[in-house]
Design a protein around this motif. Sequence first.
Motif, PDB file in Angstrom:
ATOM      1  N   TRP A  79     -31.063   7.767  10.045  1.00 59.18           N
ATOM      2  CA  TRP A  79     -31.049   6.965  11.280  1.00 59.18           C
ATOM      3  C   TRP A  79     -31.086   7.888  12.492  1.00 59.18           C
ATOM      4  O   TRP A  79     -30.347   8.877  12.563  1.00 59.18           O
ATOM      5  CB  TRP A  79     -29.775   6.118  11.340  1.00 59.18           C
ATOM      6  CG  TRP A  79     -29.662   5.340  12.636  1.00 59.18           C
ATOM      7  CD1 TRP A  79     -30.248   4.156  12.943  1.00 59.18           C
ATOM      8  CD2 TRP A  79     -28.896   5.708  13.791  1.00 59.18           C
ATOM      9  NE1 TRP A  79     -29.901   3.756  14.213  1.00 59.18           N
ATOM     10  CE2 TRP A  79     -29.077   4.693  14.764  1.00 59.18           C
ATOM     11  CE3 TRP A  79     -28.079   6.802  14.111  1.00 59.18           C
ATOM     12  CZ2 TRP A  79     -28.480   4.735  16.009  1.00 59.18           C
ATOM     13  CZ3 TRP A  79     -27.488   6.859  15.363  1.00 59.18           C
ATOM     14  CH2 TRP A  79     -27.680   5.827  16.299  1.00 59.18           C
ATOM     15  N   ALA A  80     -31.960   7.587  13.428  1.00 59.70           N
ATOM     16  CA  ALA A  80     -32.037   8.359  14.668  1.00 59.70           C
ATOM     17  C   ALA A  80     -31.730   7.432  15.831  1.00 59.70           C
ATOM     18  O   ALA A  80     -32.268   6.324  15.914  1.00 59.70           O
ATOM     19  CB  ALA A  80     -33.414   8.981  14.842  1.00 59.70           C
ATOM     20  N   GLY A  81     -30.876   7.849  16.721  1.00 62.12           N
ATOM     21  CA  GLY A  81     -30.521   7.041  17.886  1.00 62.12           C
ATOM     22  C   GLY A  81     -29.508   7.773  18.745  1.00 62.12           C
ATOM     23  O   GLY A  81     -29.111   8.903  18.445  1.00 62.12           O
ATOM     24  N   ARG A  82     -29.105   7.116  19.799  1.00 60.23           N
ATOM     25  CA  ARG A  82     -28.170   7.741  20.731  1.00 60.23           C
ATOM     26  C   ARG A  82     -26.749   7.274  20.437  1.00 60.23           C
ATOM     27  O   ARG A  82     -26.518   6.099  20.168  1.00 60.23           O
ATOM     28  CB  ARG A  82     -28.541   7.438  22.185  1.00 60.23           C
ATOM     29  CG  ARG A  82     -29.891   8.044  22.554  1.00 60.23           C
ATOM     30  CD  ARG A  82     -30.122   8.115  24.041  1.00 60.23           C
ATOM     31  NE  ARG A  82     -31.384   8.796  24.323  1.00 60.23           N
ATOM     32  CZ  ARG A  82     -31.516  10.103  24.487  1.00 60.23           C
ATOM     33  NH1 ARG A  82     -30.425  10.878  24.421  1.00 60.23           N
ATOM     34  NH2 ARG A  82     -32.687  10.653  24.737  1.00 60.23           N
ATOM     35  N   VAL A  83     -25.812   8.211  20.493  1.00 64.45           N
ATOM     36  CA  VAL A  83     -24.392   7.898  20.310  1.00 64.45           C
ATOM     37  C   VAL A  83     -23.683   8.100  21.642  1.00 64.45           C
ATOM     38  O   VAL A  83     -24.194   8.779  22.533  1.00 64.45           O
ATOM     39  CB  VAL A  83     -23.758   8.792  19.216  1.00 64.45           C
ATOM     40  CG1 VAL A  83     -24.309   8.441  17.854  1.00 64.45           C
ATOM     41  CG2 VAL A  83     -23.968  10.276  19.523  1.00 64.45           C
ATOM     42  N   ARG A 130     -25.092  10.460  26.270  1.00 61.10           N
ATOM     43  CA  ARG A 130     -25.530   9.756  25.060  1.00 61.10           C
ATOM     44  C   ARG A 130     -26.562  10.623  24.346  1.00 61.10           C
ATOM     45  O   ARG A 130     -27.777  10.380  24.456  1.00 61.10           O
ATOM     46  CB  ARG A 130     -26.126   8.387  25.423  1.00 61.10           C
ATOM     47  CG  ARG A 130     -25.101   7.417  26.007  1.00 61.10           C
ATOM     48  CD  ARG A 130     -25.750   6.164  26.566  1.00 61.10           C
ATOM     49  NE  ARG A 130     -24.754   5.268  27.120  1.00 61.10           N
ATOM     50  CZ  ARG A 130     -24.264   4.201  26.473  1.00 61.10           C
ATOM     51  NH1 ARG A 130     -24.686   3.917  25.263  1.00 61.10           N
ATOM     52  NH2 ARG A 130     -23.348   3.434  27.044  1.00 61.10           N
ATOM     53  N   PRO A 131     -26.089  11.665  23.617  1.00 66.94           N
ATOM     54  CA  PRO A 131     -27.037  12.545  22.932  1.00 66.94           C
ATOM     55  C   PRO A 131     -27.785  11.814  21.828  1.00 66.94           C
ATOM     56  O   PRO A 131     -27.263  10.886  21.200  1.00 66.94           O
ATOM     57  CB  PRO A 131     -26.142  13.654  22.365  1.00 66.94           C
ATOM     58  CG  PRO A 131     -24.780  13.052  22.288  1.00 66.94           C
ATOM     59  CD  PRO A 131     -24.686  12.074  23.408  1.00 66.94           C
ATOM     60  N   LEU A 132     -29.024  12.250  21.585  1.00 63.82           N
ATOM     61  CA  LEU A 132     -29.849  11.702  20.522  1.00 63.82           C
ATOM     62  C   LEU A 132     -29.547  12.474  19.237  1.00 63.82           C
ATOM     63  O   LEU A 132     -29.604  13.709  19.231  1.00 63.82           O
ATOM     64  CB  LEU A 132     -31.334  11.835  20.880  1.00 63.82           C
ATOM     65  CG  LEU A 132     -32.341  11.365  19.838  1.00 63.82           C
ATOM     66  CD1 LEU A 132     -32.266   9.866  19.648  1.00 63.82           C
ATOM     67  CD2 LEU A 132     -33.753  11.783  20.244  1.00 63.82           C
TER      68      LEU A 132
END
Length: 896
Positions: A589-593, A580-582
């Motif tokens: 938007w910043a978050g993990r996918v 789940r890279p950031l």
Amino acid sequence: MRSRTQLDAFSEQLSFPLDPFQIEACAALEAGHGVLVCAPTGAGKTVVGEFAVHLALDAGRKCFYTTPIKALSNQKFAELSERHGKDAVGLLTGDTSINSDAPIVVMTTEVLRNMIYAESPTLRGLSHVVMDEVHFLADRFRGAVWEEVILHLPGDVRLVSLSATVSNAEEFGAWMETVRGDTTIVVDETRPIPLWQHIMVGRRLFDLFDAKATPTGGREMVVDPDLVRHVKQRLALDRMNSWEPRGRGRSSDHRPLPRPEVIARLDEEGLLPAITFIFSRAGCEAALAQCVRSRLRLTTPEQTAQIREIVDRHTRDLPRADLEVLGYWGWREALERGFAAHHAGMLPAFRETVEELFVNGLVRAVFATETLALGINMPARSVVLERLVKYNGDTHAELTPGEYTQLTGRAGRRGIDVEGHAVVLWQPGVEPTDVAGLASTRTFPLRSSFRPGYNMSINLIDRMGSAESRALLERSFAQFQADRSVVGLTRGIERNEAALAELRDRLGGVDGEYFEYVHIRERLRSRERQLERQKRTDRRGAAVESLNSLRRGDVIAIPVGKRSGLAVVLETDLDRGDPRPLVLTEEKWAGRVSAADFPVPARSLGRMRLPRHVDHRTARVRRDLASALRSTGITPPRRLKRDKGGREDPEVVELRKALRAHPCHSQPDREQLSRIGERYNRLARETESMRQKVAATTNSLARTFDRIVALLTERGFIATGENPKATEDGQRLGRIYCESDLLVAECLRRGVWSGLSPAELAAVVSSVVYESRQDADAPDRGPTVPIRRALADTARVWGELRSDEIRHKLPLTREPDPGFVTAVYQWASEESLVDALLAAGSGGKELSAGDFVRWCRQVIDLLDQVHSTSSDPSVAKAAARAVGAIRRGVVAVAAT
């Protein structure tokens, strides 16, 4: 006038009155019954075990107190020694032996199992055995040991079984009654300290349940409507902001608070000390680092002085030269400020220091993995759960109600707190109703993990013979549960067969044309389902592989969903199974996918230079990076191109052709009969699955035992004849207790490990106990020619054994893992800890000092067995010397 009882005398020694369930269990024990006590964490079950100790001492007999892990054994040894005096209490944990002839001996359950098989004289005079945390028999790796002990203990020994609350206590008790005689079942579901459930949304702390609402049905709890309303509002705000045109609006960030802010918020509410459960060691250390970087301090100058004194006492024997590599100074600073991590990767001396400091109220915030929930006496005022999902070794799975209860059961200290608190940190995807379901469910069935293995089978054969061994296996809790489940399955099969007969008649019977047509349709659907499953698996596998290949600074395109568009990778993820890279998108938007966001593999469209440190939580940083991303000139692909699967499957083509050519295909009532056919096929699949379960369940343990005996007989470990017995080689196998017991026995018999120096023998032996947490990038071939030769020969023996196991339909012995070979060789050759740890991490996967010590201790344990079982005096001598070479420095400190 009632005569004075032993329970009266015992109660007078206590500083608190006994609860009703404790009185009931102790009275049954004094009356000569075995007891099974099921009660929540912290309810005081161990008092019943301590009464068993009292009875044994009063009668001049012995009591063994068993636990699943060494940490619990050490803790109980200290408690009993303080109460009864050091001369009355002993400790046996495999690598530690203190006063083993004492009337009270604390031990791990494996030690007792080994004593029973060896018919140790220490068992003489034994009247009581306490099995603390007996629900551990559900553990798939070590649970079988518990059932072995229960089945093998002499009939006159009274068994005191202490368990967490399980929903099938009556079933477990009924089995205990059949194998141990009179057993009283005592169940108490009342927590001594009430537990309040909360969800923290941002900085707001909500009650999970509405205390004012009247429960419906008497038990069902109502979720707090204020919490539900607030969560809905935040999600609606998030959706609204995500629809704003680029550059307008403000993205709402719903990640939980940073760890220091969570701890500070709990401190404001008076909810410290707290244990925060994080389901990875790296996560615990990262949380600790965040707190150390913050300005938060939870201790007074006086407490800091006390902490320093306890730390010095626990670590005074550690070599000064090793302190830097052990991370000692950072660990010590965190403790002095009131923070700590607790996990299996820590040095034992560090972990034990944390436990003492926490129990004494000097450390007020601990970040721990779930291993802490297993019995160690570290209760807190509050327990925090960051996530309700954990990696189980194969995949990320949601917590079960049993796991949730085990973890939150640490909240509330008896005699200190009037209530405990469980706090779940909210983030999108966490539904309050789901948390309520976890918190209110009370069905935690205990399932046996008992299966015969090579060591168990050879000991059974040698002690009892084949017929009695099979009978004993059929008396196990595993078979007891299996036989009960078969009753229900058999009834289900009978019902289904009657329904199938009726449907067959409506389809014209098994010889009718339509029955054949239904069969073709079922084959076609089954094949299509199989292909679709395979396609989904392949797609996810490709997505996972592509995410693992990404590097920091890669520009990618998120192909679908509200985050679709360009993104830059800020951090990669070490979890190879579910990466789940950031990332940061061009919409700020910043978050993990995850793999779910990529129906087609992710690929780098270009590179972007990033600052060394990116604080993605800061709006200005996100805005600047998003602007730089848009100005790279990179454009995402116009259209999502899915893999359409290439040519059609030939089997599907043939089945469709046969279906269209069938006479029934053109009949007017085809669809009506097709629905009947679908019901028939669905019911037939269900019935066949039930039949397979019955076939696999009935006498399943005895069948496995027979296969093991056949393989061991082929290999000369069991002598053929009317009464099969273990050969000399078989008796050696019976004294080897490790996961790869037969492989070890074969290597010793064939001389594979002969001619090695002590350090070389330690290195090769490590390959059959060590197990990498992740696949190594490059396997360790070994630092010397004799090691490389012995490893190759060990692998060859394993390959032959694996072939035999496949032929006999037995579980496969794990492949030797050379990942620890060079590290333990260097350590046993008196190299420094720094060099050994560097060697352990040479394959690309770092090994913590705590893990290094843990694996060294397991190598020592097996070397001790090699020393006592090898028929080659030179191998036995080398093993004894290897033990001495490894047991130095941090390893020696850990063993004391």
